[in-house]
Each structure stands twice: as C-alpha cells, then as structure tokens.
Write a protein that holds these residues in place. Structure first.
Motif, PDB file in Angstrom:
ATOM      1  N   PRO A 154     -17.199 -54.667 -17.158  1.00 52.91           N
ATOM      2  CA  PRO A 154     -18.000 -55.515 -16.263  1.00 52.91           C
ATOM      3  C   PRO A 154     -18.629 -54.679 -15.157  1.00 52.91           C
ATOM      4  N   ASP A 155     -19.947 -54.538 -15.205  1.00 51.13           N
ATOM      5  CA  ASP A 155     -20.646 -53.681 -14.248  1.00 51.13           C
ATOM      6  C   ASP A 155     -20.458 -54.138 -12.806  1.00 51.13           C
ATOM      7  N   ALA A 156     -20.235 -55.434 -12.616  1.00 48.10           N
ATOM      8  CA  ALA A 156     -20.171 -55.962 -11.254  1.00 48.10           C
ATOM      9  C   ALA A 156     -18.990 -55.398 -10.466  1.00 48.10           C
ATOM     10  N   VAL A 157     -17.928 -54.963 -11.137  1.00 42.99           N
ATOM     11  CA  VAL A 157     -16.752 -54.477 -10.423  1.00 42.99           C
ATOM     12  C   VAL A 157     -16.602 -52.967 -10.524  1.00 42.99           C
ATOM     13  N   ALA A 158     -17.573 -52.272 -11.115  1.00 47.02           N
ATOM     14  CA  ALA A 158     -17.486 -50.812 -11.240  1.00 47.02           C
ATOM     15  C   ALA A 158     -17.673 -50.154  -9.878  1.00 47.02           C
ATOM     16  N   LEU A 159     -16.913 -49.101  -9.616  1.00 44.64           N
ATOM     17  CA  LEU A 159     -17.097 -48.284  -8.423  1.00 44.64           C
ATOM     18  C   LEU A 159     -18.187 -47.265  -8.728  1.00 44.64           C
ATOM     19  N   ARG A 160     -19.314 -47.380  -8.049  1.00 46.97           N
ATOM     20  CA  ARG A 160     -20.467 -46.517  -8.314  1.00 46.97           C
ATOM     21  C   ARG A 160     -20.414 -45.301  -7.384  1.00 46.97           C
ATOM     22  N   ILE A 161     -20.477 -44.123  -7.991  1.00 46.13           N
ATOM     23  CA  ILE A 161     -20.281 -42.882  -7.240  1.00 46.13           C
ATOM     24  C   ILE A 161     -21.468 -41.957  -7.451  1.00 46.13           C
ATOM     25  N   TRP A 201     -11.492 -53.936  -7.751  1.00 39.64           N
ATOM     26  CA  TRP A 201     -11.130 -55.018  -8.662  1.00 39.64           C
ATOM     27  C   TRP A 201     -10.228 -56.037  -7.972  1.00 39.64           C
ATOM     28  N   LEU A 202      -9.277 -55.592  -7.169  1.00 41.75           N
ATOM     29  CA  LEU A 202      -8.385 -56.519  -6.471  1.00 41.75           C
ATOM     30  C   LEU A 202      -9.171 -57.430  -5.529  1.00 41.75           C
ATOM     31  N   MET A 203     -10.138 -56.873  -4.822  1.00 39.51           N
ATOM     32  CA  MET A 203     -10.952 -57.703  -3.934  1.00 39.51           C
ATOM     33  C   MET A 203     -11.773 -58.704  -4.743  1.00 39.51           C
ATOM     34  N   HIS A 204     -12.191 -58.306  -5.928  1.00 36.73           N
ATOM     35  CA  HIS A 204     -12.923 -59.229  -6.805  1.00 36.73           C
ATOM     36  C   HIS A 204     -12.021 -60.382  -7.235  1.00 36.73           C
ATOM     37  N   LEU A 205     -10.738 -60.111  -7.466  1.00 41.26           N
ATOM     38  CA  LEU A 205      -9.809 -61.178  -7.842  1.00 41.26           C
ATOM     39  C   LEU A 205      -9.779 -62.278  -6.781  1.00 41.26           C
ATOM     40  N   ILE A 206      -9.727 -61.890  -5.523  1.00 38.83           N
ATOM     41  CA  ILE A 206      -9.706 -62.884  -4.445  1.00 38.83           C
ATOM     42  C   ILE A 206     -10.993 -63.690  -4.446  1.00 38.83           C
ATOM     43  N   GLN A 207     -12.123 -63.043  -4.689  1.00 37.40           N
ATOM     44  CA  GLN A 207     -13.397 -63.767  -4.738  1.00 37.40           C
ATOM     45  C   GLN A 207     -13.426 -64.745  -5.908  1.00 37.40           C
ATOM     46  N   GLY A 248       0.009 -53.635  -1.801  1.00 29.05           N
ATOM     47  CA  GLY A 248      -0.520 -53.399  -0.474  1.00 29.05           C
ATOM     48  C   GLY A 248      -1.777 -52.549  -0.519  1.00 29.05           C
ATOM     49  N   LEU A 249      -2.701 -52.841   0.394  1.00 25.60           N
ATOM     50  CA  LEU A 249      -3.932 -52.060   0.553  1.00 25.60           C
ATOM     51  C   LEU A 249      -3.826 -51.340   1.892  1.00 25.60           C
ATOM     52  N   THR A 250      -3.648 -50.035   1.850  1.00 23.32           N
ATOM     53  CA  THR A 250      -3.418 -49.288   3.076  1.00 23.32           C
ATOM     54  C   THR A 250      -4.731 -49.006   3.803  1.00 23.32           C
ATOM     55  N   ALA A 251      -4.622 -48.674   5.076  1.00 26.86           N
ATOM     56  CA  ALA A 251      -5.808 -48.481   5.907  1.00 26.86           C
ATOM     57  C   ALA A 251      -6.631 -47.270   5.465  1.00 26.86           C
ATOM     58  N   ASP A 252      -6.001 -46.303   4.786  1.00 24.24           N
ATOM     59  CA  ASP A 252      -6.725 -45.102   4.380  1.00 24.24           C
ATOM     60  C   ASP A 252      -7.327 -45.221   2.984  1.00 24.24           C
ATOM     61  N   GLY A 253      -7.328 -46.422   2.394  1.00 27.55           N
ATOM     62  CA  GLY A 253      -7.936 -46.635   1.096  1.00 27.55           C
ATOM     63  C   GLY A 253      -6.986 -46.535  -0.078  1.00 27.55           C
ATOM     64  N   GLY A 254      -5.694 -46.341   0.191  1.00 26.41           N
ATOM     65  CA  GLY A 254      -4.719 -46.211  -0.883  1.00 26.41           C
ATOM     66  C   GLY A 254      -4.109 -47.541  -1.288  1.00 26.41           C
ATOM     67  N   LEU A 255      -3.212 -47.467  -2.264  1.00 29.02           N
ATOM     68  CA  LEU A 255      -2.475 -48.629  -2.760  1.00 29.02           C
ATOM     69  C   LEU A 255      -0.991 -48.415  -2.535  1.00 29.02           C
TER      70      LEU A 255
END
Length: 372
Positions: free
Chosen positions: A128-135, A208-214, A275-282
C-alpha cells in the motif's frame, strides 16, 4: 560460527585453516575469486508478503484480514486454491471491500467452479503506497546502505528521486549517515549503515502504527466491551490502586510506572502494546519480541484476566506515546499482530480461542494512542 567474518571468502578460508589445521587445503571451496562479497543484497527494500486465510461465500471470498492487517480497498491480490485432492490453482483478483477485520474478494471466473472443501488464501501483489516511508537518499552510499532491507508487511520503504515528495532525507558523511525529516524536526546522526537501517525500519513501522489509529477513527468500529487499560503511576497522583484509564492525553508518567490490562470481555483478545519514543524509536511492551504470542487470556465479569506490564523507561520522557490496540480473537486462528509480523498462511487447528464471541462477529476494537 564466524562472527564478523562472513563478508568475503578469504576471511572464511583463513578461519577454516585456523580451526581445522589438519584439513587438506587448498580445496575447491578455496578456489576462484575470493575477494568478492560473500553475501550482498543490492535490491530495493522489500516487505514480507502475508498469505491471508479465506473462505468461500457465494461468488467471492471472505478474507480473514482487514484494514488493521494492511488490506486495502481495490488492492490486487493473488487468490490461491488448494483442492481436496491436493491440486493447486490460482488467479488474480481485486479486493471489493475492506472492513476493520475482514475483506471481500470477488473470485476470478476460472476459479468459480471449484468444489466445496477447497482451501483458499489471498496474498497481496504489492504494497500500500499510502503508508510507505518515502526516502530521498542523496548519495550512492546512502542508497546502498538502504538496499536489501526486509520489513514486515505492510510497513515499507520507497526510495524516491529529489523531484518527488519524500518523508525523510538521508545523506552520507564518511562512514556516518544523517537522517533528517523533510517536514522539519531534529536530524539523527547514525554511526553506520546498520544503525541507519534500524532507524529507517522503526520510522516505517511508526508510520504504519499511526495509520492504524487513523483507520480506527475513520471506521468508528464498536468498542471492545469489558476490556480496559490503565496507567498505574505510583509516584504520581493515581495512588488509589486503580490507576488512570488510558486516554489520548495524559500526565507524563514517572520512572517505575506500569500498564495494567483487564479483560472482562468473555473471550480471548489479540493485544498489541508498543511505545513510540521521542527520538523516533519503538519500545515494545506486549509482545516484546516477534516470536512471542500476543494472545491475551480470556476473562469475564466474574473472573477477569489481569496482567501488569512495566512501562519502558524510554517512554517516561517528554514526547513519548503508547499505542494499545486489541480485538476479539478469531476462532481457531493464530494471534493477530496487526501487520507488525507476517500472519500465518493457514488457520491453525491447535490454536484455540476461548470464550463466547461469535466466529464472524462485529469489528469490535479497543484502540488508544496515549501521549504525554
């Protein structure tokens, strides 16, 4: 066996000579071009494709996976059928409709006449392109560092050109890498390619986790009755022993806080807490590792099932958040991990879902993203 030497042939041969001095060398194993990389993946980042169990219903299939598992409306899937005699057939189909926990696929014409007793499953043909992390990787070294990554569907990474929209920019500085969010935010200096890959994998999973909440907010499924999650902070204000119900906005917990889960729903549930940590980790809370089940035991109003989990210390700093997601367990199914690990390709007869929830009941969900 050979820690840190499995990159080129020559160190492996040298290691063999040291460990097995009586072995006759040279041998055919030690011939040829020994300076080429032994293992090297230069392909694009890939995600493990799941195979979702399905059952026949009229001219279509009901797939035992839905929006919370990465199924998308109008998504192309490969439908596989294993006939009672063992012969296999497949075809390409499209997802007609997707709900929170199930989806419907119309069968290809070539598979409509297959007999009862056929085993069915569906596999997505793409991501699903909508949830891909584009770099945007600014140098060949950065692109090579991200090549060959393996993620769990539907989390994915897509390398884009400078002219295309990106979520993250990666630049190489010597052996180090700088990863900076395109939309603003602190950049991360990463010491090597392995650290960069871990960071990117965490960011893709967070997306993806943020997409789950949406999804839950958009679909507005029925609440999972009898299921509660509380934050117990012994150093804070909640000292009554009951804790504070988990909510979108909460007071930042202190070191030593815990999460208490209570299940009075009457059936087992599949629970994810991360958990979603402040530095971007899990920071996984439950399950802690990919090999651990997330099936939470059955409880009812008379004898509720309770369990307490320590809140990771990384979540007690400002900017942390905790995602909790739970749904009724499906009958005779493996635990449901909501896309964070590949689902089983089959329904498991040895896995029992206890309780009185109907096999194809409502899309009941407990979902909270608590921030502090």
């Amino acid at each position: 066996m050979f820690n840190d030497v499995l990159m080129r042939y020559a160190p492996v041969i040298d290691e063999l000579e040291q460990r097995f001095p009586t072995r006759e060398l040279p041998s055919p194993v030690a011939e040829g071009s020994l300076d080429v990389p032994l293992f090297e993946s230069v392909g694009p980042a890939a995600s493990t494709q799941p195979a979702w169990p399905a059952r026949r219903q009229g001219a279509g299939l009901v797939v035992s996976a839905g929006l919370l598992d990465g199924v998308q409306p109008d998504q192309a899937v490969r439908v596989s059928a294993i006939l009672p005699g063992g012969r296999a057939q497949d075809g390409i189909a499209t997802v007609d409709a997707a709900r929170v926990s199930s989806a419907r696929v119309r069968l290809p014409p070539a598979l409509l006449a297959l007999p009862g007793g056929t085993f069915w499953q569906a596999t997505p043909l793409g991501l699903p392109d909508a949830v891909a992390l584009r770099i945007h990787a600014g140098a060949d070294l950065a692109r090579r560092a991200l090549s060959g990554m393996s993620l769990s569907y539907p989390a994915s990474v897509l390398l884009v050109d400078a002219q295309q929209q990106a979520d993250l920019s990666v630049e190489a500085h010597g052996a180090e890498f700088i990863a900076a969010p395109v939309q603003g935010g602190p950049a991360r200096r990463l010491p090597d390619a392995a650290a960069l890959r871990r960071h990117v994998a965490d960011l893709a999973t967070r997306r993806w986790l943020m997409h789950l909440i949406q999804v839950v907010k958009a679909e507005r499924p029925a609440p999972l009755k009898g299921f509660e999650v509380r934050l117990r902070d012994l150093a804070g204000t909640a000292r009554d022993g009951q804790g504070e119900p988990l909510a979108e906005r909460m007071t930042r917990p202190s070191e030593g806080a815990a999460i208490e889960v209570e299940n009075r729903s009457g059936g087992s549930v599949d629970l994810l807490m991360v958990g979603l940590t402040a530095d971007g980790g899990l920071a996984p809370v439950f399950p802690v590792s990919s090999g651990e089940t997330n099936r939470f035991e059955r409880g009812d109003a008379t004898v509720p099932a309770r369990k307490r989990f320590a809140l990771p210390s990384a979540l007690t700093v400002g900017g942390g958040a905790l995602l909790v997601l739970a749904t009724p367990a499906r009958p005779r199914s493996p635990p449901r991990l909501y896309g964070l690990s590949p689902p089983s390709i089959d329904e498991l007869p040895g896995v029992v879902r206890r309780g009185g929830i109907e096999p194809d009941g409502s899309d009941a969900v407990f979902a909270v993203l608590a921030r502090w």
